[in-house]
Design an enzyme around this catalytic site. Structure first.
Site, PDB file in Angstrom:
ATOM      1  N   THR A  36       0.860  -1.176   0.000  1.00 18.29           N
ATOM      2  CA  THR A  36       0.000   0.000   0.000  1.00 18.29           C
ATOM      3  C   THR A  36       0.900   1.230   0.000  1.00 18.29           C
ATOM      4  O   THR A  36       1.909   1.273   0.691  1.00 18.29           O
ATOM      5  CB  THR A  36      -1.061  -0.024   1.124  1.00 18.29           C
ATOM      6  OG1 THR A  36      -2.102   0.902   0.782  1.00 18.29           O
ATOM      7  CG2 THR A  36      -0.511   0.348   2.493  1.00 18.29           C
TER       8      THR A  36
ATOM      9  N   CYS B  56      -3.605   7.535   7.657  1.00 16.14           N
ATOM     10  CA  CYS B  56      -4.171   6.189   7.500  1.00 16.14           C
ATOM     11  C   CYS B  56      -3.199   5.154   8.077  1.00 16.14           C
ATOM     12  O   CYS B  56      -2.033   5.446   8.306  1.00 16.14           O
ATOM     13  CB  CYS B  56      -4.370   5.857   6.029  1.00 16.14           C
ATOM     14  SG  CYS B  56      -5.627   6.825   5.210  1.00 16.14           S
TER      15      CYS B  56
ATOM     16  N   HIS C 276      -6.010  -1.108   4.441  1.00 13.80           N
ATOM     17  CA  HIS C 276      -5.597   0.307   4.473  1.00 13.80           C
ATOM     18  C   HIS C 276      -6.779   1.083   5.054  1.00 13.80           C
ATOM     19  O   HIS C 276      -7.716   1.419   4.345  1.00 13.80           O
ATOM     20  CB  HIS C 276      -5.270   0.754   3.041  1.00 13.80           C
ATOM     21  CG  HIS C 276      -4.821   2.183   2.915  1.00 13.80           C
ATOM     22  ND1 HIS C 276      -3.886   2.557   1.991  1.00 13.80           N
ATOM     23  CD2 HIS C 276      -5.186   3.318   3.554  1.00 13.80           C
ATOM     24  CE1 HIS C 276      -3.698   3.874   2.074  1.00 13.80           C
ATOM     25  NE2 HIS C 276      -4.483   4.354   3.019  1.00 13.80           N
TER      26      HIS C 276
END
Lengths: 160, 197
Positions: free
Chosen positions: A23, A29, A46
């Site tokens: 990711t 995040c 994620h």
């Protein structure tokens, strides 16, 4: 050559060794990585916010609590045993600060706390938490070895 | 909210005027003629913004300003590090590449970003008649995905539509940048309503 499976924002994917999960550009995040070292399968989520009580609604993969449930369900479906699962996480940064104004709501910290709590609730040990700071992270997770490679722009690269 | 073609045209006009202001201000600051054009304007759900910006871990210089007023929101201007380096070099009148994490370079970038963001805010006010006040700018030189997710998620209820204006500067070679306005809940409707579209 290992395959690389990309996990988008508010998204989750699973993989079997030797594939890697990726990711890119985690800010506040968090990338949650879980694997079963015996079966060499795992997954990555994620997440963007702590819980679905937030204002954004919709997609359950967006929230720490609901994303983890989805991820665990899919990994179990691949034959993984919950008692063998191990977790790592990265992200949860505070990317901006305004002079003289402490942020009221540090979303990155809240995300990290939520992931930690949810993992505890599911009884999954959290081996690594590379969280906080004021920089972005791109992560690669090897579901076979459990190695997590964390790349940044100005804060180096490491494998944990 | 759904955006009509007429509304999109109005937003494009704001983009053009904002770019015009930005070009004028930047020409003055850098003491050379700068022209700006607006190749593209989008009004998209915020989750799609990340697909417009391309590779999420590409480093960009991101200037973030909070906008207060009756149509509040967040405004962002960002450019690739190559463009940021050119702007900083032009500003300091040097040919040597400056480290963008250097304090001087950072305050220069904040200043330039502030001018650019304010230019677009000014255009929004001009067209809508709604006074808007930008905050002091915050800067990050980092992965574009990381900076944008932090901006999207930081406090407040956002409208699901994001106004996205692609900008190109000519006059110094290879400068491009993008402006984003993220209206708080209800702000976009107010802005468009005030413009009569």
């Amino acid at each position: 050559m290992n395959g690389v499976i990309t996990v988008g924002m508010a998204d989750f994917k699973t993989a079997t060794a030797p594939d890697l999960l990726l990711t890119a550009g985690l800010g506040s995040c968090i990338g949650i990585c879980i694997h079963d070292p015996f079966l060499k399968v795992g997954g990555m989520a994620h997440i963007m916010l702590p819980t679905a009580n937030g204002s954004l609604g919709g997609n359950p993969a967006k929230y720490a609590d609901t994303a983890l449930v989805l991820l665990l369900k899919e990994i179990s479906g691949m034959g993984a045993l919950k008692s063998r699962l191990k977790a790592k996480m990265a992200g949860g940064a505070q990317m901006f600060s305004f002079p003289g104004k402490p942020p009221v709501l540090k979303i990155g910290d809240r995300n990290a706390e939520a992931v930690e709590q949810e993992l505890k609730r599911h009884g999954i040990p959290l081996l690594v938490a590379d969280v906080g700071g004021n920089f972005g992270r791109t992560i690669h997770f090897d579901v076979g070895t459990g190695e997590l490679r964390i790349r940044t722009i100005n804060h180096g690269e490491k494998v944990v | 909210m759904e955006i009509t073609q007429l509304q999109l045209d109005a937003l494009r006009e704001i983009g053009n005027v904002g770019s015009g202001h930005a070009a004028t201000a930047l020409s003055t600051l850098l003491q050379r003629r700068i022209d700006m054009s607006v190749p593209e304007v989008w009004a998209v759900p915020f989750e799609q913004v990340t697909s417009i910006v391309g590779q999420l871990d590409t480093p960009q210089a991101v200037i973030y300003v909070k906008v207060e007023g009756e149509a509040s929101g967040k405004a962002v201007f960002f450019f690739p590090v190559e463009s940021a380096e050119i702007v900083v070099k032009a500003l300091f009148g040097t040919n040597e590449t400056m480290d963008l994490y250097n304090e001087m370079a950072q305050s220069a970038l904040k200043e330039v970003g502030n001018i650019l963001v304010s230019s677009f805010i000014m255009a929004l006010t001009q067209f809508s008649g709604i006074p808007l006040q930008p905050s002091v700018p915050a800067l990050a030189v980092d992965m574009i995905g990381a900076t944008l997710d932090a901006i999207f998620l930081e406090e407040g209820v956002l409208e699901d539509t994001v106004l996205f204006i692609d900008t190109q500067l000519t006059g110094i070679p290879k400068i491009e940048g993008q402006f984003i306005f993220l209206p708080d809940d209800g702000s976009l409707k107010k802005l468009l309503g005030a413009m009569g579209v």
